[in-house]
Design an enzyme around this catalytic site. Sequence first.
Site, PDB file in Angstrom:
ATOM      1  CE  LYS A  93      -2.818   9.899 -12.582  1.00 21.79           C
ATOM      2  NZ  LYS A  93      -4.145  10.412 -13.032  1.00 21.79           N
ATOM      3  CD  GLU A 115       5.585  13.613  -7.988  1.00 21.21           C
ATOM      4  OE1 GLU A 115       6.623  13.001  -7.637  1.00 21.21           O
ATOM      5  OE2 GLU A 115       5.077  13.520  -9.119  1.00 21.21           O
ATOM      6  CB  SER A 381      -8.601   8.265 -18.605  1.00 24.79           C
ATOM      7  OG  SER A 381      -9.219   9.493 -18.285  1.00 24.79           O
TER       8      SER A 381
HETATM    9  C1  LIG Z   1      -4.381  11.485 -13.885  1.00 24.32           C
HETATM   10  C2  LIG Z   1      -5.522  11.310 -14.790  1.00 24.32           C
HETATM   11  C3  LIG Z   1      -5.495  11.770 -16.140  1.00 24.32           C
HETATM   12  C4  LIG Z   1      -4.369  12.560 -16.705  1.00 24.32           C
HETATM   13  O1  LIG Z   1      -3.151  11.905 -16.794  1.00 24.32           O
HETATM   14  P1  LIG Z   1      -2.534  11.390 -18.166  1.00 24.32           P
HETATM   15  O2  LIG Z   1      -1.153  11.007 -17.796  1.00 24.32           O
HETATM   16  O3  LIG Z   1      -2.597  12.497 -19.162  1.00 24.32           O
HETATM   17  O4  LIG Z   1      -3.356  10.238 -18.609  1.00 24.32           O
HETATM   18  C5  LIG Z   1      -6.589  11.497 -16.943  1.00 24.32           C
HETATM   19  N1  LIG Z   1      -7.667  10.828 -16.492  1.00 24.32           N
HETATM   20  C6  LIG Z   1      -7.723  10.376 -15.221  1.00 24.32           C
HETATM   21  C7  LIG Z   1      -8.946   9.634 -14.795  1.00 24.32           C
HETATM   22  C8  LIG Z   1      -6.669  10.597 -14.333  1.00 24.32           C
HETATM   23  O5  LIG Z   1      -6.750  10.154 -13.066  1.00 24.32           O
END
Ligand SMILES: *Cc1c(COP(=O)(O)O)cnc(C)c1O
Length: 403
Positions: A93, A115, A381
Amino acid sequence: MRDYFKQQPDTKGFFGSYGGSFIPEALQKEMDKITDAYYSISKSHHFISELRSIRKHFQGRPTPVYYARTLSDELGGRIYLKREDLNHTGAHKLNHCMGEALLAKYMGKKKLIAETGAGQHGVALATAAAYFGLECEIHMGEVDIRKEHPNVIRMKLLGANVVPVTSGLKTLKEAVDSAFSAYLEDPVNSIYCIGSVVGPHPFPMMVRDFQRVVGIEAKEQFFEMTGEMPDNVVACVGGGSNSMGIFTAFLDEEDTTLYGVEPSGRSLQKGEHAATMCYGKPGLIHGFKCYLLQNDKGEPDPVYSIASGLDYPGVGPEHSALKDAGKVVYETASDKEALTAFYTLSRKEGIIPALESAHAVAFAMKLAKQEPRKSILVNLSGRGDKDIDFIVENYGTGPEVKA
Ligand SMILES: *Cc1c(COP(=O)(O)O)cnc(C)c1O
């Protein structure tokens, strides 16, 4: 490929029939200003070199690609992980938050407004605000504030003003409304920062562009390690930003299959999952068109996932167009499968994944068994530190270790 990014979205923000901007006129005026600023500023040499330097020195990029040997040997396939869990603050993010905040600085803004639901976007944005010396105002439902205490503390430590929202169900939807109206009170000095490839134009395009670094790095790193392109690329899909980030680098690779993994939660009954691409229909939410889990009146359905970052009834417009074009395959992983993947990756590789990312790992583990000779590049992610208290309280530390 160059043409793809020039043409997607079109000048009105449409990816095929999805996306666009369906918002009140006052807000539209401000979005147009952000769009114009983005088109000119983001192409400037100064902007690009400053963003590059931030990525390298502040965020710790490039994040590595790691071959998960133990897991691969056990399952049969070859699983590689793009380590976004090693990006500063522990998830992807921050890639778009730093981009949005840098744009805000160049536009002369003083305050970032957003938000947050579970608090992940709030923490990333508060980090970016601290870096640039900008004010930061995060709107959060009172219910979520109580649930997500550690992230609230982090935001405050980072100097953000956390605004409790007390209307309605006191969760994400009310927080969105509250943040939008705060933004409209002072659009000259503030900017609204969206946390995924969703919302009205230009956000789905802008957030995608800022996340493309993930795919550009991963493609080069994977090729350097293996001398080939991955057979499969797998990423979890909430709003869709980490998946767009990695998918965009492989859209023109005919022999690479792209898999977006959505949460099938507890069951496929309404309110028990958030598998928008798999079970939704085109509709309208938060000012843009996309696949949507909705009732007969077009109102968003309640959604659920064990991973709070994945429980959104809509999805990015570009995903919606890529699905219709047959460019990405959308699959699901359940709460249970994600939990198993969470424990497995922790034990076998020494990497505790975010519950969101565990959905992608779960599907990759299934795929590895089905296609034993093929390679799979997974976008990991985020890291799981934020989830460990919840998991240990509800499910324990995993199976007993045998002597
Ligand atoms: C917020 C989040 C997601 C989901 O958001 P996307 O916009 O679909 O990437 C996925 N993995 C993590 C670690 C997150 O914090």
